[in-house]
Scaffold this active site. Structure first.
Site, short mmCIF file in Angstrom:
data_model
loop_
_atom_site.label_atom_id
_atom_site.label_comp_id
_atom_site.label_asym_id
_atom_site.label_seq_id
_atom_site.Cartn_x
_atom_site.Cartn_y
_atom_site.Cartn_z
N GLY A 1 -19.08 -27.72 -9.61
CA GLY A 1 -19.48 -28.35 -10.86
C GLY A 1 -20.86 -27.91 -11.30
O GLY A 1 -21.18 -26.72 -11.32
N SER B 1 -16.79 -21.46 -6.81
CA SER B 1 -17.08 -21.90 -8.18
C SER B 1 -18.60 -21.89 -8.39
O SER B 1 -19.25 -20.86 -8.18
CB SER B 1 -16.46 -23.28 -8.41
OG SER B 1 -16.50 -23.64 -9.76
N ASP C 1 5.44 -7.20 -11.22
CA ASP C 1 5.64 -7.50 -9.81
C ASP C 1 5.90 -6.24 -8.97
O ASP C 1 5.28 -6.00 -7.94
CB ASP C 1 6.81 -8.49 -9.67
CG ASP C 1 7.08 -8.92 -8.23
OD1 ASP C 1 6.38 -8.44 -7.33
OD2 ASP C 1 7.99 -9.74 -8.03
N ASP D 1 3.60 -2.89 -7.21
CA ASP D 1 3.00 -2.73 -5.89
C ASP D 1 4.02 -2.27 -4.86
O ASP D 1 3.73 -2.19 -3.66
CB ASP D 1 2.35 -4.05 -5.44
CG ASP D 1 3.32 -5.23 -5.52
OD1 ASP D 1 4.52 -5.03 -5.23
OD2 ASP D 1 2.90 -6.34 -5.86
N LEU E 1 7.01 -3.74 -4.20
CA LEU E 1 7.88 -4.78 -3.66
C LEU E 1 8.03 -5.92 -4.67
O LEU E 1 7.03 -6.51 -5.08
CB LEU E 1 7.30 -5.33 -2.35
CG LEU E 1 8.12 -6.43 -1.66
CD1 LEU E 1 9.45 -5.88 -1.14
CD2 LEU E 1 7.31 -7.07 -0.53
N ASP F 1 8.50 -9.19 -4.89
CA ASP F 1 8.43 -10.37 -4.02
C ASP F 1 7.85 -11.58 -4.74
O ASP F 1 7.53 -12.59 -4.11
CB ASP F 1 7.57 -10.05 -2.79
CG ASP F 1 6.17 -9.62 -3.17
OD1 ASP F 1 5.93 -9.34 -4.36
OD2 ASP F 1 5.30 -9.56 -2.28
N ILE G 1 4.96 -11.62 -6.12
CA ILE G 1 3.50 -11.55 -6.05
C ILE G 1 3.05 -10.23 -6.69
O ILE G 1 3.55 -9.16 -6.33
CB ILE G 1 3.00 -11.63 -4.60
CG1 ILE G 1 3.28 -13.02 -4.01
CG2 ILE G 1 1.50 -11.33 -4.53
CD1 ILE G 1 2.84 -13.19 -2.57
N ASP H 1 -6.99 -17.71 -11.71
CA ASP H 1 -8.05 -18.68 -11.96
C ASP H 1 -8.19 -18.86 -13.47
O ASP H 1 -8.48 -17.91 -14.18
CB ASP H 1 -9.37 -18.17 -11.35
CG ASP H 1 -10.50 -19.18 -11.42
OD1 ASP H 1 -10.51 -20.01 -12.36
OD2 ASP H 1 -11.38 -19.14 -10.55
N HIS I 1 -8.04 -21.90 -9.50
CA HIS I 1 -9.49 -21.97 -9.27
C HIS I 1 -9.80 -22.45 -7.86
O HIS I 1 -9.64 -23.63 -7.55
CB HIS I 1 -10.13 -22.89 -10.30
CG HIS I 1 -11.62 -22.89 -10.25
ND1 HIS I 1 -12.36 -21.73 -10.27
CD2 HIS I 1 -12.52 -23.90 -10.17
CE1 HIS I 1 -13.63 -22.03 -10.20
NE2 HIS I 1 -13.77 -23.34 -10.13
CA CA Z 1 5.01 -7.52 -5.75
#
Ligand code: CA
Length: 560
Positions: A112, A200, A278, A281, A283, A285, A287, A449, A488
């Site tokens: 904060g 933060s 996705d 990279d 894959l 997955d 992510i 974030d 975040h």
């Molecule tokens: Ca991926």
């Protein structure tokens, strides 16, 4: 009418976002062991350290209780004074000195705008023992002010020039000096190694320390650093204005900010981003590891006719672009950074910052708490007093002229000869002092974030690399770990449970640079059993081609 609970605005989530350093890989490296150091004096004798510029209000021996190891607890106030508008100021210090000390010191930066004294412990989270329980002497500070209740309570200290400086960076210096002095008085020696942890605003303090006080710490871990807080506070106004402009109106004529984008709209965006990025990279997955390669345009989702559940209106697309690409002044100057297109935006952790979830025109987006800090802490001269009601703060935030306010965050006055961008931002890339004393900086940032942009931290890291003169030379002392999907400091569909203290200690004390950090997904993610390596930029997690994709050991960190 109070449209946001005072409690919400006084203590938003980023204020509670302390270390956010979760844990998996517990090692004994930093644990208290047989070689611990006992105190050489009684705890209550530390009262004798009181003097003209410091009042020790508490020095009390605490037996093991409440999950805390036995320790000496010290609370002290430095530089007590009366400032602008009769406000009382002091720099509070909360120190805990374990009976079985491991010879090390951790400063826990807070979230904060500070303004509260905190637990005096550094919490790694994720089941990792607290730093105190690992044997570290730990300290926190309120950074020079105590937040009053109400929506202005975390900002009104900004009317006082010295309080701005204390919050910006000075408290980091004086609290560190005093904490080390207490450590020496209590144990008869200074800490062998000193560390700073924070996320933060705490990450901002960490960066400020490496730039301004390079001799104080051997290792600094800075997460989601608020290192351009005034710029972000202003860009948040432009973003709020853009979403408010497209939001449906409540019967009172005010926008229902939370409905600018429905959950279905957010899901649509997130899925389209995953589809686009996705597999880049190697894959699919869920992510997105190859963040720099992710090229996405929300225009691809724009309705060709009426708005339906499977497309976004033209106005929504424009507002979304305004957020991700970064708002600009009337002269076209970008106010803050762009944000990466990432799949973690369809989460509560994103929504509660940008749009909130209020069903009517009462806004509860955390972003709006920046309204008070923009008015009192970032602009010079500060804005005329706002009514101490959340409505007034919101109305200011959604009506402020961002181009005029942009000039004022760079503004100065006779009383405030440094702008808030100079005092509060920690944007410098000259880390030569920190590098020369062999300090180590470990940065991490969630790619989803919604408040401080991972691309801003990445941009800073690239500028640091240019200043240092090479990737390898930079990686020798500063590394950045991006956390795909993480909101975040924590949360989101991400492997957000990880420990940065142990890798930092190993780096500083054994010269073992963190080549990867083990991270695990939380129970609320789509893949609660998943683990991944977090990789130092520019390397990314890469599947080795065999074995479970849920397990980190089947991934390496590779340059794309
Ligand atoms: Ca991926």
């Amino acid at each position: 009418m109070l449209i946001v609970s005072a409690r919400r605005l006084r203590r938003p989530v980023w204020q509670a976002a302390l270390a956010c350093i979760a844990s998996v890989a517990a090692t004994a490296t930093a644990s208290a062991g047989a070689d611990t150091i006992p105190p050489v004096t009684a705890c209550d004798r530390l009262h004798q350290e009181s003097g003209p510029t410091m009042r020790v209000s508490e020095a009390q021996s605490r037996p093991a209780a409440g999950g805390l190891a036995a320790h000496c607890e010290v609370i002290a106030y430095l530089d007590e004074r009366t400032g602008a508008d009769g406000q009382k100021f002091a720099i509070g210090l909360h120190l805990r000195l374990p009976d079985a000390w491991n010879g090390r010191f951790v400063f826990q930066g807070q979230g904060g705008t500070d303004g509260f004294l905190g637990s005096g412990d550094a919490q790694p989270g994720g089941g990792q023992p607290s730093a105190l329980n690992q044997g570290y002497a730990t300290v926190t500070t309120d950074a020079g002010h105590s937040n009053a209740p109400g929506p202005l309570g975390g900002a009104s200290f900004g009317l006082d020039p010295q309080a701005r400086i204390d919050f910006g960076y000075r408290a980091d210096d004086v609290v560190t000096r005093r904490a080390k002095h207490f450590i020496q008085a209590y144990y008869g020696r200074l800490p062998k190694y000193s560390y700073f942890l924070g996320c933060s605003n705490g990450g901002r303090h960490g960066m400020a320390i490496t730039q301004r006080f390079p001799d104080h710490f051997d290792g600094v871990a800075a997460g989601a650093p608020a290192f351009r807080m005034p710029e972000k506070g202003l860009s948040g106004a432009a973003v709020t204005q853009a979403f408010a402009a497209i939001a449906p109106k409540a019967p009172d004529g005010r926008p229902i900010l939370a409905q600018a984008l429905s959950q279905a709209d957010m899901d649509l965006l997130s899925k389209a981003i995953v589809q686009s990025c996705d597999a880049a990279d190697g894959l699919a997955d869920g992510i997105i590891d190859n963040v720099p390669a992710c090229r996405f345009s929300p225009r691809t989702l724009q309705c060709s006719a009426e708005k339906t559940a499977s497309c976004l209106s033209a106005a929504q697309v424009t507002a979304v672009e305004n957020y991700f690409e970064g708002p600009t002044t009337a002269q076209g100057r970008r106010i803050y950074a762009p944000y990466p297109y990432d799949y973690g935006i369809a989460t509560e952790g994103w929504r509660r910052w940008i749009l909130g979830n209020a069903p009517d025109s009462r806004v509860n987006a955390f972003n709006v708490s920046f309204g008070a800090t923009l008015a009192y802490l970032y602009m010079t001269p500060p804005h005329a007093p706002l009514a101490s009601e959340a409505d007034a703060v919101y109305d200011f935030y959604r009506s402020v002229d961002v181009t005029e306010a942009h000039a004022k965050i760079f503004g100065t006055s006779a009383a405030m000869p440094e702008s808030s961008v100079q005092t509060i931002s920690a944007n410098a890339v000259d880390l030569s002092g920190f590098r020369a004393r062999r300090g180590k900086l470990l940065l991490y940032h969630g790619v989803s974030d919604p408040t401080f942009s991972a691309l801003d931290t990445l941009d800073w890291y690239k500028r640091l690399t240019n200043a240092v003169g090479g990737e390898k030379e930079t990686a020798d002392f500063a590394r950045l770990f991006l956390v795909p999907g993480m909101n975040h400091c924590s949360g989101g569909p991400a492997t957000d449970s990880f420990d940065v203290l142990t890798p930092l200690v190993n780096w500083v004390e054994q010269g073992r640079a963190p080549e990867r950090i083990q991270a695990r997904a939380g129970a609320k993610t789509p893949w609660p059993e998943r683990s991944r390596p977090l990789c130092p930029y520019p390397r990314q997690a890469r599947y080795l081609g065999q074995g479970s994709i849920e397990q980190a050991e089947n991934f390496t960190c590779a340059v794309p």
